[in-house]
Design a protein around this motif. Structure first.
Motif, PDB file in Angstrom:
ATOM      1  N   LYS A 224       9.515   7.756  -2.640  1.00 25.00           N
ATOM      2  CA  LYS A 224       9.160   6.340  -2.717  1.00 25.00           C
ATOM      3  C   LYS A 224      10.420   5.476  -2.691  1.00 25.00           C
ATOM      4  CE  LYS A 224       4.654   6.282  -3.135  1.00 25.00           C
ATOM      5  NZ  LYS A 224       3.978   6.298  -4.434  1.00 25.00           N
TER       6      LYS A 224
ATOM      7  N   GLU B 139       2.356   1.881  -3.454  1.00 24.15           N
ATOM      8  CA  GLU B 139       1.474   2.043  -4.602  1.00 24.15           C
ATOM      9  C   GLU B 139       0.514   3.215  -4.492  1.00 24.15           C
ATOM     10  OE1 GLU B 139       1.701   0.673  -7.444  1.00 24.15           O
ATOM     11  OE2 GLU B 139       3.363  -0.575  -6.816  1.00 24.15           O
ATOM     12  N   THR B 140       0.410   3.878  -3.325  1.00 20.88           N
ATOM     13  CA  THR B 140      -0.495   5.019  -3.260  1.00 20.88           C
ATOM     14  C   THR B 140       0.111   6.188  -4.020  1.00 20.88           C
ATOM     15  OG1 THR B 140       0.455   5.347  -1.098  1.00 20.88           O
ATOM     16  CG2 THR B 140      -1.815   4.646  -1.168  1.00 20.88           C
ATOM     17  N   LYS B 141      -0.781   7.038  -4.558  1.00 22.05           N
ATOM     18  CA  LYS B 141      -0.310   8.185  -5.337  1.00 22.05           C
ATOM     19  C   LYS B 141       0.143   9.326  -4.427  1.00 22.05           C
ATOM     20  CE  LYS B 141      -1.365   7.094  -9.723  1.00 22.05           C
ATOM     21  NZ  LYS B 141      -0.439   5.975  -9.841  1.00 22.05           N
ATOM     22  N   ASP B 142      -0.570   9.515  -3.312  1.00 19.94           N
ATOM     23  CA  ASP B 142      -0.274  10.655  -2.454  1.00 19.94           C
ATOM     24  C   ASP B 142       0.907  10.334  -1.544  1.00 19.94           C
ATOM     25  OD1 ASP B 142      -0.580  13.131  -1.371  1.00 19.94           O
ATOM     26  OD2 ASP B 142      -1.929  12.432   0.191  1.00 19.94           O
TER      27      ASP B 142
ATOM     28  N   ILE C  14       0.849  -1.209   0.000  1.00 17.08           N
ATOM     29  CA  ILE C  14       0.000   0.000   0.000  1.00 17.08           C
ATOM     30  C   ILE C  14       0.874   1.244   0.000  1.00 17.08           C
ATOM     31  CG2 ILE C  14      -1.610   1.342   1.411  1.00 17.08           C
ATOM     32  CD1 ILE C  14      -2.805  -1.268   2.329  1.00 17.08           C
ATOM     33  N   CYS C  15       1.933   1.193   0.825  1.00 15.42           N
ATOM     34  CA  CYS C  15       2.827   2.351   0.937  1.00 15.42           C
ATOM     35  C   CYS C  15       3.479   2.669  -0.393  1.00 15.42           C
ATOM     36  CB  CYS C  15       3.876   2.054   1.992  1.00 15.42           C
ATOM     37  SG  CYS C  15       5.335   3.014   1.873  1.00 15.42           S
TER      38      CYS C  15
ATOM     39  N   SER D 239       0.075   9.990   2.387  1.00 17.02           N
ATOM     40  CA  SER D 239      -0.532   8.693   2.747  1.00 17.02           C
ATOM     41  C   SER D 239       0.496   7.588   2.710  1.00 17.02           C
ATOM     42  CB  SER D 239      -1.670   8.347   1.795  1.00 17.02           C
ATOM     43  OG  SER D 239      -2.115   9.453   1.132  1.00 17.02           O
ATOM     44  N   ALA D 240       1.435   7.653   1.750  1.00 14.17           N
ATOM     45  CA  ALA D 240       2.466   6.623   1.670  1.00 14.17           C
ATOM     46  C   ALA D 240       3.313   6.619   2.932  1.00 14.17           C
ATOM     47  CB  ALA D 240       3.344   6.863   0.444  1.00 14.17           C
TER      48      ALA D 240
ATOM     49  N   ALA E 241       1.417   5.218   5.743  1.00 12.14           N
ATOM     50  CA  ALA E 241       1.212   3.780   5.602  1.00 12.14           C
ATOM     51  C   ALA E 241       2.442   2.981   5.980  1.00 12.14           C
ATOM     52  CB  ALA E 241       0.814   3.434   4.169  1.00 12.14           C
TER      53      ALA E 241
ATOM     54  N   THR F   3       2.233  14.432  -5.931  1.00 10.89           N
ATOM     55  CA  THR F   3       1.845  13.222  -6.655  1.00 10.89           C
ATOM     56  C   THR F   3       2.496  13.230  -8.028  1.00 10.89           C
ATOM     57  OG1 THR F   3      -0.119  14.339  -7.450  1.00 10.89           O
ATOM     58  CG2 THR F   3      -0.359  12.983  -5.506  1.00 10.89           C
TER      59      THR F   3
END
Lengths: 183, 115
Positions: B25, A22-25, A19-20, A28-29, A32, A78
């Motif tokens: 990321k 793959e989220t766009k924001d 989830i962390c 939120s990542a 998560a 994003t």
């Protein structure tokens, strides 16, 4: 029994990390990833490592603060995830090959529940457990290993922390750059 | 079985590092890899029905050494977690600097090498 509980917790960790990633924001990542760390703290508690569980909780809070500092008040948080197809295929092939080799390597490890230091009587861990109280006076054997038997490791850890903070300050400072521009 | 789950977690982190375009990321992927490696080292030192390596008053030391889990990986992982925090702070600093220079977190946009 404990294997099933740890397996369930590890599954939650895997779901949380997917989830962390793959989220766009971005905010939120980052939020998560915090449950992933807390689940690993719970697993440390189940495995008989309370010191590490406490450290993991503290580090989790600090890392949340640091990571939020990176994303808060940024306009573009994003990004459209569009990578070229060939690169993605290559990466997945590499990860698959890595997985196959690791499967082969993991078979040679001792099974879960019977660590390697029980097989060899001369292993250093046995000595620490038997003589730790007598030689260092610490009831917590982990503390006696960190601060007495392997004190140089802790010294190196402090050096690395100091160097990383120094590096962060050197990257973030703006004064020297500004002076050069004025001249 | 648990070792394989731990390794799957490591591979997810590897996927995040190699396939993502966002710098934050990538940092999160490295952080996930660190979790899995720490967890794996602690899992290797676990003894069946083991107790934490902390002596209580009146414990017999020989009997305690037969029951306690491995203290050595715990000490090393304790060091490793704290070092991971320092490395994370350094990586986030670099990400903030890159954002100030390029105005984006996208690594494919960062093409200018000139300072």
């Amino acid at each position: 029994m404990i294997e099933i509980i740890i397996g369930i917790l590890l599954t939650f960790m895997i779901i949380g990390s997917i989830i962390c990633l793959e989220t766009k924001d971005l905010l939120s990542a980052i939020i998560a990833i915090v449950p992933v760390g807390y689940f690993s703290g719970i697993i440390f508690l189940l495995l008989g490592a309370p010191d590490i569980a406490i450290t993991q909780m503290v580090v989790e809070v600090l890392s949340l603060i640091i990571l939020i500092r990176a994303t808060i008040r940024r306009d573009l948080t994003t990004i459209e995830e569009e990578r070229d197809f060939f690169g993605l295929i290559t990466t997945f092939a590499f990860i698959f090959v890595f997985f196959i080799f690791a499967m082969e390597a993991l078979r040679y490890l001792p099974p879960f529940g019977s660590p390697a230091f029980t097989l060899n009587q001369n292993a250093p861990s046995n000595r620490y457990l038997l003589n730790g109280l007598k030689e260092t006076g610490a009831a917590n054997i982990v503390n006696s290993v960190i601060l007495d038997y392997r004190g140089y490791d802790t010294l190196g850890e402090a050096t690395i922390l100091f160097t990383s903070i120094l590096g962060a300050l050197a990257i973030l400072r703006v004064y020297a750059r500004k002076r050069k521009k004025n001249e | 079985m648990i070792y394989y789950l731990c390794f799957v977690l490591f591979l997810i982190g590897l996927y995040g590092v190699t396939c993502k375009k966002n710098v934050v990321k990538i940092i999160l992927g490295l952080w996930i890899m660190e979790y899995s490696v720490n967890l794996f080292l602690i899992l290797l030192g676990y003894r069946k029905n083991g107790i934490a390596p902390i002596l209580k008053k009146g414990d017999d030391i020989v009997e305690f050494a037969q029951k306690a889990v491995d203290p050595l990986p715990q000490a090393m992982v304790l060091t490793s977690i704290v070092i991971g925090l320092g490395v994370l702070a350094l990586m986030v600093t670099v990400a903030i600097r890159l954002y100030q220079r390029y105005g984006t977190f996208d690594i494919t946009e960062m093409k200018k090498l000139k300072g």
